[in-house]
Every structure is written in structure tokens, then in C-alpha cells.
Design a protein around this motif. Structure first.
Motif, PDB file in Angstrom:
ATOM      1  N   SER A  70       0.858  -9.819   2.354  1.00 25.20           N
ATOM      2  CA  SER A  70       0.692  -9.394   0.964  1.00 25.20           C
ATOM      3  C   SER A  70       1.998  -8.827   0.426  1.00 25.20           C
ATOM      4  O   SER A  70       2.883  -8.445   1.193  1.00 25.20           O
ATOM      5  N   TRP A  71       2.065  -8.755  -0.896  1.00 27.67           N
ATOM      6  CA  TRP A  71       3.194  -8.105  -1.562  1.00 27.67           C
ATOM      7  C   TRP A  71       2.651  -7.111  -2.584  1.00 27.67           C
ATOM      8  O   TRP A  71       1.663  -7.407  -3.289  1.00 27.67           O
ATOM      9  N   TYR A  72       3.322  -5.954  -2.644  1.00 25.78           N
ATOM     10  CA  TYR A  72       2.936  -4.906  -3.566  1.00 25.78           C
ATOM     11  C   TYR A  72       4.170  -4.426  -4.324  1.00 25.78           C
ATOM     12  O   TYR A  72       5.294  -4.444  -3.805  1.00 25.78           O
ATOM     13  N   GLN A  73       3.934  -3.978  -5.543  1.00 26.92           N
ATOM     14  CA  GLN A  73       4.983  -3.404  -6.384  1.00 26.92           C
ATOM     15  C   GLN A  73       4.669  -1.933  -6.612  1.00 26.92           C
ATOM     16  O   GLN A  73       3.510  -1.570  -6.833  1.00 26.92           O
ATOM     17  N   GLN A  74       5.697  -1.097  -6.557  1.00 25.77           N
ATOM     18  CA  GLN A  74       5.510   0.315  -6.828  1.00 25.77           C
ATOM     19  C   GLN A  74       6.646   0.825  -7.696  1.00 25.77           C
ATOM     20  O   GLN A  74       7.797   0.841  -7.275  1.00 25.77           O
ATOM     21  N   HIS A  75       6.297   1.275  -8.896  1.00 22.92           N
ATOM     22  CA  HIS A  75       7.287   1.931  -9.750  1.00 22.92           C
ATOM     23  C   HIS A  75       7.389   3.389  -9.340  1.00 22.92           C
ATOM     24  O   HIS A  75       6.452   3.966  -8.778  1.00 22.92           O
ATOM     25  N   ASP A  76       8.545   3.986  -9.641  1.00 26.55           N
ATOM     26  CA  ASP A  76       8.767   5.385  -9.304  1.00 26.55           C
ATOM     27  C   ASP A  76       7.644   6.244  -9.877  1.00 26.55           C
ATOM     28  O   ASP A  76       7.341   6.180 -11.069  1.00 26.55           O
TER      29      ASP A  76
END
Lengths: 114, 111
Positions: free
Chosen positions: B33-39
């Protein structure tokens, strides 16, 4: 529908104290996973619960524990806090059917240990 | 055990294409899987690959090669809002319900 809710969002403790964090998953989700995130680190897996049973556990000391209730809400507890326990603790829920890699994360509980 | 390797930082120009690689080691494999996390934000799910090949979702694509224990996330037409950390995560090991994350790749977009 409501997302994953974690409480408290921020807390400050001192060394030696203990802390309990709470997580309410998305309605209908039966699996809850907990992760620890520290600056520059990935998400370190703590444990995963499904239908009140711990299915998986990460490589954390016994001071870290958790449980899941019949309504799928989950709590994690850290006893005898150490400075290194300061981190963002993330809870994630899923249906638990194990056929997808999709987890839904809460905003996290940021713990500071002084 | 399980482990994942991904670059710690990547810099790209707005409008360009960037590829973030991920290699993994696991005794049992079910998917990547791939995940995105903004600050300051929570990780959000981007894609999941259980079989070899390319999965496309808008500007984002994800690729998996199970024989090479390798995958990548491809971001096209980069926008400033894509500046974030990206995590690959493997579902596998001793249990299909255990998802382990890499250390993350911080993507910085330049105008």
C-alpha cells in the motif's frame, strides 16, 4: 459518516506515570490497529485488534498494552512512561476482512513525556 | 520479520513527474500500500497492489513486482499540494492483517 476519533488529542505526562489513549473506529469497522510515530521515523506497529482479540503485536515492551471492547472501540495503555515514549500515537480502523491494505487513520494523540 | 526501504527525501519541480521506490522483505506477502501524510495530518490511503503490474488512480499510479519485492509510487503533473511524506506499507508476515510501514519519503515540490 464519522471518521476515526482519537482522544485525547494532546497530553503531557511525566516519567513514571501511565497513560490511556482511546480510539473509536469508523462505524462497522471491526479491526483497530495502533501505531507509534516519532519524528523522522515511520509508523511503528504496536498491535492490532479484531473482535476484541489481539491478532498481532509489534516489538514493543510489555509496558505497552491495549484492548478492544465489544463496540470495537479500543484503548491503549502505556505504563511507567519514559522520555522516549513521546510520540504521536495513531489509531487506524478497517473492516478487518484482510483483502485490502486500506486503513483509515485518526488524527492521533500526541503524547509528551517530561 | 518484515522491513521496507524507501528514500528519505525526494525533491521535484511543479508539473514534473516523480517516482518513489520501495523495496521490502517479508516472510509472507499479501500486498503493498501507499499512504500520504501532510505535516500535522493523518496518513491517508492512496493505493494498494496485491498483484504485479500498474494501478492508476488519477495523477497517481502504483506499481508492484512481487518477484523483485519492489514497488513504486508515480506522481504525475506535480502540484505544490503534493508536498508531503509518502509511506509504503506491506501487508504480510505472519498475518494478513498486520500492516508494516516504511520510514517514509518526504517529497518537496519546487515552483
Amino acid at each position: 459518516k464519522a471518521g476515526v476519533t482519537q482522544t485525547p488529542r494532546y497530553l503531557i505526562k511525566t516519567r513514571g506515570q501511565q497513560v490511556t489513549l482511546s480510539c473509536s473506529p469508523i462505524s462497522g469497522h471491526r479491526s483497530v490497529s495502533w501505531y507509534q510515530q516519532t519524528p523522522g521515523q515511520g509508523l511503528q506497529f504496536l498491535f492490532e485488534y479484531f473482535s476484541e482479540t489481539q491478532r498481532n503485536k509489534g516489538n514493543f515492551p510489555g509496558r505497552f498494552s491495549g484492548r478492544q471492547f465489544s463496540n470495537s472501540r479500543s484503548e491503549m495503555n502505556v505504563s511507567t512512561l519514559e522520555l522516549g515514549d513521546s510520540a504521536l500515537y495513531l489509531c487506524a480502523s478497517s473492516f478487518g476482512a484482510d483483502n485490502t491494505g486500506e486503513l483509515f487513520f485518526g488524527e492521533g494523540s500526541r503524547l509528551t513525556v517530561l | 520479520g518484515q522491513s521496507l526501504e524507501q528514500p528519505s527525501e525526494v525533491t521535484a519541480v511543479e508539473g514534473a513527474i516523480v517516482q518513489i521506490n520501495c523495496t521490502y522483505q517479508t516472510s509472507g506477502f499479501y500486498g503493498l500500500s501507499w499512504y500520504q501524510q501532510h505535516d500535522g495530518g493523518a496518513p491517508t490511503f492512496l493505493s494498494y497492489n496485491a498483484l504485479d503490474g500498474l494501478e492508476e488512480t488519477g495523477r497517481f499510479s502504483s506499481f508492484l513486482s512481487r518477484s523483485d519485492s519492489y514497488g513504486y509510487l508515480l506522481l504525475q503533473e506535480l502540484q505544490m499540494k503534493d508536498s508531503a511524506s509518502y509511506f509504503c506499507a506491506v501487508r504480510g508476515g505472519s498475518s494478513a492483517s498486520k500492516i508494516i510501514f516504511g520510514s517514509g519519503t518526504r517529497l518537496s515540490i519546487r515552483p
